[in-house]
Design a protein around this motif. Sequence first.
Motif, mmCIF file in Angstrom:
data_model
loop_
_atom_site.group_PDB
_atom_site.id
_atom_site.type_symbol
_atom_site.label_atom_id
_atom_site.label_comp_id
_atom_site.label_asym_id
_atom_site.label_seq_id
_atom_site.Cartn_x
_atom_site.Cartn_y
_atom_site.Cartn_z
ATOM 1 N N ALA A 114 12.177 2.976 2.981
ATOM 2 C CA ALA A 114 11.772 3.312 1.695
ATOM 3 C C ALA A 114 10.326 3.055 1.317
ATOM 4 O O ALA A 114 9.890 1.907 1.436
ATOM 5 C CB ALA A 114 12.727 2.847 0.640
ATOM 6 N N ILE A 115 9.365 4.017 0.970
ATOM 7 C CA ILE A 115 8.100 4.102 0.636
ATOM 8 C C ILE A 115 8.233 4.854 -0.748
ATOM 9 O O ILE A 115 8.419 6.242 -0.587
ATOM 10 C CB ILE A 115 7.263 4.449 1.524
ATOM 11 N N MET A 116 7.336 4.408 -1.749
ATOM 12 C CA MET A 116 7.269 5.440 -3.183
ATOM 13 C C MET A 116 5.793 5.326 -3.179
ATOM 14 O O MET A 116 5.136 4.317 -3.116
ATOM 15 C CB MET A 116 8.339 4.931 -3.941
ATOM 16 N N GLY A 117 5.384 6.448 -4.185
ATOM 17 C CA GLY A 117 4.104 6.428 -4.527
ATOM 18 C C GLY A 117 3.124 6.979 -3.591
ATOM 19 O O GLY A 117 3.166 6.767 -2.470
ATOM 20 N N PHE A 118 1.981 7.625 -4.007
ATOM 21 C CA PHE A 118 0.979 8.367 -3.081
ATOM 22 C C PHE A 118 0.252 7.321 -2.347
ATOM 23 O O PHE A 118 0.149 7.554 -1.478
ATOM 24 C CB PHE A 118 -0.061 8.987 -4.260
ATOM 25 N N TRP A 119 -0.316 6.379 -3.033
ATOM 26 C CA TRP A 119 -1.158 5.415 -2.121
ATOM 27 C C TRP A 119 -0.245 4.592 -1.377
ATOM 28 O O TRP A 119 -0.828 4.387 -0.236
ATOM 29 C CB TRP A 119 -1.871 4.502 -3.245
ATOM 30 N N GLU A 120 0.970 4.140 -1.798
ATOM 31 C CA GLU A 120 1.875 3.350 -0.865
ATOM 32 C C GLU A 120 2.465 4.400 0.356
ATOM 33 O O GLU A 120 2.220 3.684 1.594
ATOM 34 C CB GLU A 120 3.195 3.074 -1.429
ATOM 35 N N VAL A 121 2.719 5.538 0.099
ATOM 36 C CA VAL A 121 2.762 6.391 1.276
ATOM 37 C C VAL A 121 1.496 6.635 2.301
ATOM 38 O O VAL A 121 1.516 6.414 3.347
ATOM 39 C CB VAL A 121 3.150 7.939 0.670
ATOM 40 N N LEU A 122 0.335 6.720 1.484
ATOM 41 C CA LEU A 122 -0.880 6.877 2.204
ATOM 42 C C LEU A 122 -1.217 5.596 3.082
ATOM 43 O O LEU A 122 -1.543 5.884 4.416
ATOM 44 C CB LEU A 122 -1.865 7.133 1.162
ATOM 45 N N MET A 123 -1.183 4.341 2.452
ATOM 46 C CA MET A 123 -1.172 3.421 3.159
ATOM 47 C C MET A 123 -0.140 2.804 4.246
ATOM 48 O O MET A 123 -0.332 2.305 5.210
ATOM 49 C CB MET A 123 -1.239 2.025 2.152
ATOM 50 N N GLY A 124 1.113 3.500 3.856
ATOM 51 C CA GLY A 124 2.121 3.234 4.948
ATOM 52 C C GLY A 124 2.322 4.404 5.980
ATOM 53 O O GLY A 124 3.408 4.462 6.719
ATOM 54 N N LEU A 125 1.264 5.282 6.060
ATOM 55 C CA LEU A 125 1.547 6.448 7.000
ATOM 56 C C LEU A 125 1.861 6.377 8.215
ATOM 57 O O LEU A 125 2.585 6.781 9.095
ATOM 58 C CB LEU A 125 0.364 7.353 6.856
ATOM 59 N N ARG A 126 1.079 5.031 8.667
ATOM 60 C CA ARG A 126 1.455 4.700 10.090
ATOM 61 C C ARG A 126 2.790 4.197 10.390
ATOM 62 O O ARG A 126 3.247 4.453 11.264
ATOM 63 C CB ARG A 126 0.392 3.713 10.571
ATOM 64 N N LYS A 127 3.483 3.496 9.303
ATOM 65 C CA LYS A 127 4.635 3.344 9.535
ATOM 66 C C LYS A 127 5.733 4.251 9.444
ATOM 67 O O LYS A 127 6.535 4.441 10.151
ATOM 68 C CB LYS A 127 5.078 2.308 8.289
ATOM 69 N N ILE A 128 5.217 5.189 8.756
ATOM 70 C CA ILE A 128 6.261 6.610 8.568
ATOM 71 C C ILE A 128 6.307 7.336 9.972
ATOM 72 O O ILE A 128 7.265 7.620 10.442
ATOM 73 C CB ILE A 128 5.750 7.564 7.347
#
Length: 253
Positions: free
Chosen positions: A55-69
């Motif tokens: 679970a990741i929410m929010g534009f910046w959180e998704v952007l920062m967590g792109l590698r994890k995704i």
Amino acid sequence: MRYFLVAGETSGDMHAASLMKGLLAVDPEAEFSYFGGDAMAAVAPGMVMHCRDLAIMGFWEVLMGLRKILRNLKTCLRAIEDFQPDVVILVDFPGFNFRVAKACKERGLPVYYYIAPKVWAWKERRVERIRAYVDRLFIIFPFEVEYFRGKGIEAIYEGNPLLDELNISPLAAGESEEFFALHALDDRPKVALLPGSRVQEIRATLQRMGDLSVDYPDYQFVIAAAPSISVDEYAQVLDEFPDLAIVHGDTPG
């Protein structure tokens, strides 16, 4: 049959667990592998990754967590390839699951989508992805049958799992006094607070929700806490707003 399921949130975990029980009832030899949570694990073994790690929410959180995704997606597709399922069942969670659906379609695997994204309310362009990647779409609102038919998609409606859970809840069974006593609830009118099942959204919204208990003291505000989230995540706001109540792990999905 062999089923690979992907549920990325607490609600999806609960609904997928009910689905697994139903599949076992008609297919006792069913084998499962899945991205899911504790509810699914209680039904059958086969967890590859826990949904709390997705679970990741929010534009910046998704952007920062792109590698994890992308890493999680790679893990998921590798697990599907290793498991060789007869069908892949995706449960809500469209941001991640559409990527899985596309990859599975390219590999020639049947893709079923359980609990369609609410495209009639948000991001209707996702209809094109459903049409392109999903072989069977299972919906939980009756009006969605006509909506998707108008988009050229024959969706299947068999009821709403949340209503099934509500029908067997302690309140529906007339056990409200026991339920209230168990969770230290008083006789004031109740207002449910639903901060979600992701740590980020809980931290972002719960403080504001707590203010309501001060502004409206004639009502009891009750946090419906996600079973996958530690009660410690709610501790600070409970300390700050002692009039708040909490029900942890005992609410329908």
